[in-house]
Design a protein around this motif. Sequence first.
Motif, PDB file in Angstrom:
ATOM      1  N   ALA A 310       2.372   3.511 -24.124  1.00  0.00           N
ATOM      2  CA  ALA A 310       2.298   4.142 -25.442  1.00  0.00           C
ATOM      3  C   ALA A 310       1.062   5.015 -25.569  1.00  0.00           C
ATOM      4  O   ALA A 310       1.120   6.132 -26.117  1.00  0.00           O
ATOM      5  N   GLN A 311      -0.087   4.541 -25.065  1.00  0.00           N
ATOM      6  CA  GLN A 311      -1.318   5.340 -25.136  1.00  0.00           C
ATOM      7  C   GLN A 311      -1.216   6.586 -24.268  1.00  0.00           C
ATOM      8  O   GLN A 311      -1.688   7.666 -24.658  1.00  0.00           O
ATOM      9  N   ALA A 312      -0.600   6.468 -23.101  1.00  0.00           N
ATOM     10  CA  ALA A 312      -0.463   7.617 -22.217  1.00  0.00           C
ATOM     11  C   ALA A 312       0.424   8.688 -22.854  1.00  0.00           C
ATOM     12  O   ALA A 312       0.137   9.896 -22.749  1.00  0.00           O
ATOM     13  N   LEU A 313       1.489   8.260 -23.512  1.00  0.00           N
ATOM     14  CA  LEU A 313       2.364   9.227 -24.163  1.00  0.00           C
ATOM     15  C   LEU A 313       1.621   9.971 -25.272  1.00  0.00           C
ATOM     16  O   LEU A 313       1.743  11.199 -25.412  1.00  0.00           O
ATOM     17  N   GLY A 314       0.832   9.251 -26.072  1.00  0.00           N
ATOM     18  CA  GLY A 314       0.047   9.916 -27.095  1.00  0.00           C
ATOM     19  C   GLY A 314      -1.008  10.845 -26.510  1.00  0.00           C
ATOM     20  O   GLY A 314      -1.310  11.910 -27.064  1.00  0.00           O
ATOM     21  N   PHE A 315      -1.581  10.463 -25.354  1.00  0.00           N
ATOM     22  CA  PHE A 315      -2.626  11.277 -24.722  1.00  0.00           C
ATOM     23  C   PHE A 315      -2.084  12.627 -24.266  1.00  0.00           C
ATOM     24  O   PHE A 315      -2.769  13.653 -24.370  1.00  0.00           O
ATOM     25  N   VAL A 316      -0.864  12.684 -23.729  1.00  0.00           N
ATOM     26  CA  VAL A 316      -0.318  13.953 -23.238  1.00  0.00           C
ATOM     27  C   VAL A 316       0.360  14.749 -24.346  1.00  0.00           C
ATOM     28  O   VAL A 316       0.748  15.908 -24.115  1.00  0.00           O
ATOM     29  N   ARG A 317       0.492  14.180 -25.559  1.00  0.00           N
ATOM     30  CA  ARG A 317       1.129  14.898 -26.664  1.00  0.00           C
ATOM     31  C   ARG A 317       0.148  15.394 -27.719  1.00  0.00           C
ATOM     32  O   ARG A 317       0.442  16.331 -28.463  1.00  0.00           O
ATOM     33  N   THR A 318      -1.008  14.752 -27.795  1.00  0.00           N
ATOM     34  CA  THR A 318      -1.906  15.056 -28.907  1.00  0.00           C
ATOM     35  C   THR A 318      -2.452  16.481 -28.846  1.00  0.00           C
ATOM     36  O   THR A 318      -2.705  17.026 -27.763  1.00  0.00           O
ATOM     37  N   ARG A 319      -2.634  17.057 -30.039  1.00  0.00           N
ATOM     38  CA  ARG A 319      -3.299  18.352 -30.191  1.00  0.00           C
ATOM     39  C   ARG A 319      -4.492  18.236 -31.135  1.00  0.00           C
ATOM     40  O   ARG A 319      -5.029  19.259 -31.575  1.00  0.00           O
ATOM     41  N   ALA A 320      -4.895  16.983 -31.418  1.00  0.00           N
ATOM     42  CA  ALA A 320      -6.050  16.750 -32.288  1.00  0.00           C
ATOM     43  C   ALA A 320      -7.338  16.824 -31.477  1.00  0.00           C
ATOM     44  O   ALA A 320      -8.125  15.882 -31.399  1.00  0.00           O
ATOM     45  N   THR A 321      -7.538  17.971 -30.832  1.00  0.00           N
ATOM     46  CA  THR A 321      -8.706  18.202 -29.978  1.00  0.00           C
ATOM     47  C   THR A 321      -9.273  19.578 -30.297  1.00  0.00           C
ATOM     48  O   THR A 321      -8.623  20.395 -30.984  1.00  0.00           O
TER      49      THR A 321
END
Length: 437
Positions: A310-321
Amino acid sequence: MRRDGRPAAPQAWSQAPTPTYRPGPPRQQPVRPRQQPAPTRVPQPQQRDWAPTQQPQRFTDGAAVPPRGTAPSRGPQGTAPSRGPQGTAPSRGPQGTAPPPAPPRRRPPAPPQPAPRRPLGARRILRRIGALLAVLVVLTGVGLFYLDGKLSRVDALVKYDGRVADTPGTNWLLVGSDSRVGLTPEQEQELATGGDVGAERTDTVLLVHIPPGGGSTTMVSLPRDSYVDVPGYGRDKLNASFALGGPQLLVQTVEGATGVHIDHYAEIGFGGFASIVDAVDGVDVCVPYPIDDPLAGLTLEAGCQELNGAQALGFVRTRATPLADLDRMNNQRLFLSALLSKATSPWTFLNPFRLWSLASGAAASLEVDDGDHLWDLARLAWAMRGETVTTTVPVGGFEDVDGVGNVLLWDRERAVPFFDAIAEGEPIPAELVAPAP
């Protein structure tokens, strides 16, 4: 005797003079020599040194006949018959003879002892190792054919007029879609997918080039908001081609924009990506900055840490950077390299449970072209396990387009030689490679 010489008259015993006791010198006891122990006599088996003779002839002239059972006649010159060894009595004749000596008692045979195990020689050890490896190869082959049949397939690489000719090397198009197919409402909530958003779109588009004759593999991120020509629809975002025409139109759009011939196609959805990460027991990633994205269900601190599915999926999808989509592409390449490094490590291959879980998870999660197989995916993973050049297409800037929204523009002056090098199977010039984040 009297003094006159005549014998004296006998006297009574009582009148005999009493002898006077005179002690003599002490009597010494003779010293007896120390006796040596008698030698041990080993009994020897009796042997006959003469054959039983005939019965002595009886006298017929009236002389007395020797009684039966008497000692046998003596030998020549009146000598006694020879005795057996060790002074034993000779054996007697057949008539009135003594019973033969009993045979010596034999010890009962000892129970059979197991033969001692000989230490394994180097040649025998090598033979056993070879047999074990042969069994593993057979089982691996059977497992590969079984799991290969579990792969979902799609006719992605279709022929069309004006298609780019075959180019040197091997080129893969890897697609990460936002498909929620197969996910339960609980899984969608756990993975923070956001529910159904209409037509499927691509969250990730990667072009992987394996050069001919060896060399470093190149992994290029193609931004999903790239403003490109979509055959039959005009200019639009790259991920719009996937929503409009599926994998076939996406492949055709990429080939037209880059001039690179695509040889293989693989696609994975949200649930499949998370399951592959969990199959290898998580992936270690060094996060360059803290991330807090409620939409992706992700909260991470800066530093190296292990991410679950679940964390890996959020890591490759996030744009809050800070750089939004650009950071997102960097995170995708960073995580994919770490995932493939662990998937192809000896700790995975030497663990049959992890290896089977990974292979079965990949077979159930990936969708490939009709001509692709599980061993093609294995060759891809092996090619990317070593030194890999990770970069993105040269970016020229961003622009708002009516009816399309905010799009990403390629730097055509740098993008053309960039993709020409890949199409010719040559390394990308260093000045065209985007610096690592």
